[in-house]
Design an enzyme around this catalytic site. Sequence first.
Site, PDB file in Angstrom:
ATOM      1  N   ARG A  97       0.830  -1.147   0.021  1.00  0.00           N
ATOM      2  CA  ARG A  97       0.100   0.070   0.065  1.00  0.00           C
ATOM      3  C   ARG A  97       0.758   1.306  -0.073  1.00  0.00           C
ATOM      4  NH1 ARG A  97      -2.126   2.842   4.796  1.00  0.00           N
ATOM      5  NH2 ARG A  97      -3.905   4.473   3.757  1.00  0.00           N
ATOM      6  N   HIS A 141      -2.240  11.110   0.508  1.00  0.00           N
ATOM      7  CA  HIS A 141      -2.003  10.822   1.764  1.00  0.00           C
ATOM      8  C   HIS A 141      -1.212  12.202   2.189  1.00  0.00           C
ATOM      9  CE1 HIS A 141      -0.420   7.545   4.740  1.00  0.00           C
ATOM     10  NE2 HIS A 141       0.009   8.769   5.421  1.00  0.00           N
ATOM     11  N   GLU A 186      -6.708   8.863   6.269  1.00  0.00           N
ATOM     12  CA  GLU A 186      -6.927   9.423   7.444  1.00  0.00           C
ATOM     13  C   GLU A 186      -7.281  11.152   7.239  1.00  0.00           C
ATOM     14  OE1 GLU A 186      -3.282   8.861   9.800  1.00  0.00           O
ATOM     15  OE2 GLU A 186      -3.613   6.963   9.925  1.00  0.00           O
ATOM     16  N   ASN A 313      -7.207   2.563  10.260  1.00  0.00           N
ATOM     17  CA  ASN A 313      -5.683   2.557  10.979  1.00  0.00           C
ATOM     18  C   ASN A 313      -6.018   2.753  12.352  1.00  0.00           C
ATOM     19  OD1 ASN A 313      -5.060   2.868   8.167  1.00  0.00           O
ATOM     20  ND2 ASN A 313      -4.299   4.839   8.308  1.00  0.00           N
ATOM     21  N   TYR A 315      -3.721   2.632  16.188  1.00  0.00           N
ATOM     22  CA  TYR A 315      -2.561   2.872  17.012  1.00  0.00           C
ATOM     23  C   TYR A 315      -2.851   2.838  18.456  1.00  0.00           C
ATOM     24  CZ  TYR A 315      -0.356   3.751  12.608  1.00  0.00           C
ATOM     25  OH  TYR A 315       0.368   3.602  11.169  1.00  0.00           O
ATOM     26  N   GLU A 379      -3.305   0.272   8.489  1.00  0.00           N
ATOM     27  CA  GLU A 379      -2.308   0.673   8.892  1.00  0.00           C
ATOM     28  C   GLU A 379      -2.143   0.065  10.536  1.00  0.00           C
ATOM     29  OE1 GLU A 379      -0.899   4.901   9.026  1.00  0.00           O
ATOM     30  OE2 GLU A 379      -1.404   4.890   7.007  1.00  0.00           O
TER      31      GLU A 379
HETATM   32  O1  IFM Z   1       3.161   8.113   9.812  1.00  0.00           O
HETATM   33  C1  IFM Z   1       1.826   8.195   9.768  1.00  0.00           C
HETATM   34  C2  IFM Z   1       1.176   7.656   8.609  1.00  0.00           C
HETATM   35  O2  IFM Z   1       1.439   8.672   7.603  1.00  0.00           O
HETATM   36  C3  IFM Z   1      -0.412   7.912   8.843  1.00  0.00           C
HETATM   37  N1  IFM Z   1      -0.945   6.887   9.917  1.00  0.00           N
HETATM   38  C4  IFM Z   1       0.019   7.105  10.997  1.00  0.00           C
HETATM   39  C5  IFM Z   1       1.560   7.021  10.774  1.00  0.00           C
HETATM   40  C6  IFM Z   1       2.232   6.928  12.225  1.00  0.00           C
HETATM   41  O3  IFM Z   1       1.835   8.385  12.695  1.00  0.00           O
END
Ligand code: IFM
Length: 472
Positions: A97, A141, A186, A313, A315, A379
């Site tokens: 990706r 992006h 995002e 995504n 985190y 992600e």
């Molecule tokens: O590096 C970023 C990415 O560009 C978008 N999602 C989160 C990642 C980590 O911060």
Amino acid sequence: MTSDPQSAAPSARPATTPADLSAVRFPDGFVWGTATASYQIEGAVAEDGRGPSIWDTFAHTPGKITGGDTGDIADDHYHRYPEDISLMADLGVSHYRFSLAWPRIQPEGRGQLNGAGVDFYSRLVDSLLERGIQPWVTLYHWDLPQPLEDAGGWPERDTAERFAEYAAVVQQRLGDRVKDWTTLNEPWCSAFLGYASGIHAPGRTDGPAALRAAHHLMLGHGLATRALREQGARDVGITVNLYPVDPATDSAADRDAARRIDGLMNRVFLDPLLRGAYPEDLLKDLSSVTDTDHVRDGDLAIINTPLDFLGVNYYTRHVVRAGTATGRPSNWVGSEDVEFVKRGIPETAMGWEIDPDGLYETLTRVWREYGPLPLYVTENGAAFDDRVEADGRVRDEARRAYLESHFAAAHRALSEGVDLRGYFVWSLMDNFEWAHGYGKRFGLVHVDFETQRRTMKDSGHWLAEITRANGL
Ligand code: IFM
């Protein structure tokens, strides 16, 4: 993605890993991939006719990026992509990706195509396919052509229309070989980091403009989805960054703070995209901040164009409480008083708490409240302070453990019926981590930014075993 956590600690939720990892097997055909983004890796910002993006301007503005770093050279992927594709082959991933730099393709953000820019992506796609790796293209992006920002940027409706035109020309040039398309990555970051707190490009601090940007990003997504399909694309989706948002205590004020942040973070995108309406409570929260004159009749139907998949995504989790506004620019338009609380559990080098259960909760929530629809983790990954040791190895055990626990959490959602089709690790290699510059290393591959030497980290060798076994 960036959070602004503050101090202190409610009850800590432990990060869990299941006891029996050998039971974690993914379905046949499950997609394993790695992810990157154009400005974070390509470099070559003034080569072959590429125009400036808002990130070139922002990174070159003193004080915006840690250490004054810029993406001018980054990972020099523009010249080294064959080596990077070999690394992907070593990882055994089936998909890659990556995003296209809009200003490489349309330097002005409209009209005239830059043939050399299209040729670069065409070569990249061909080289991936030669190695048996499927290209998964993200159209946007965050690197908006600077001329479009000069004309008003995402707060202006015209940018959404320009985005759809760009999508159509890209499908015409690459659609014979690219099957999977993500419109935006995002949009929360583009809108709220870019136009509300200003910690990302273009660095504006204007809450109402951020809300207009969020709407026009989604409108651009809907228009681009239709344009891609008119040109023959079949698999089109969008990637959103989602977090569970928990109240720090059970008080009515903290629960309301969590509701408001969930509205501004998750439902502001999920509801229009998947239900064709903004959440009523969010509109009420924002009524004193802005009107909705920029939302025209028919927009929500365009935004609600059916998706072939949703990219998630993930985190970390947010824990919040009602507090007091600092007066500083904030991501949280209209809810500047909300405070972000740390629980005292292990964190990555970004200061993000490690919470794999949050991935399970996010996937099952989307499925329960908005599904059924195919989902991909587009992600997930972690930054740690990695270094190449004297024997040439990078012993990033913490990243391996992070990924293992998150793979297990995703598998748990899958085994409960969520239609999860794939998982992309962020990131293939260390790269330009936006306002943090090169200090935060997310890669499976270590990059020495002085020499551009690439070294597969231990986590990369481990991932190769996972992709081979299709399980833990
Ligand atoms: O590096 C970023 C990415 O560009 C978008 N999602 C989160 C990642 C980590 O911060």
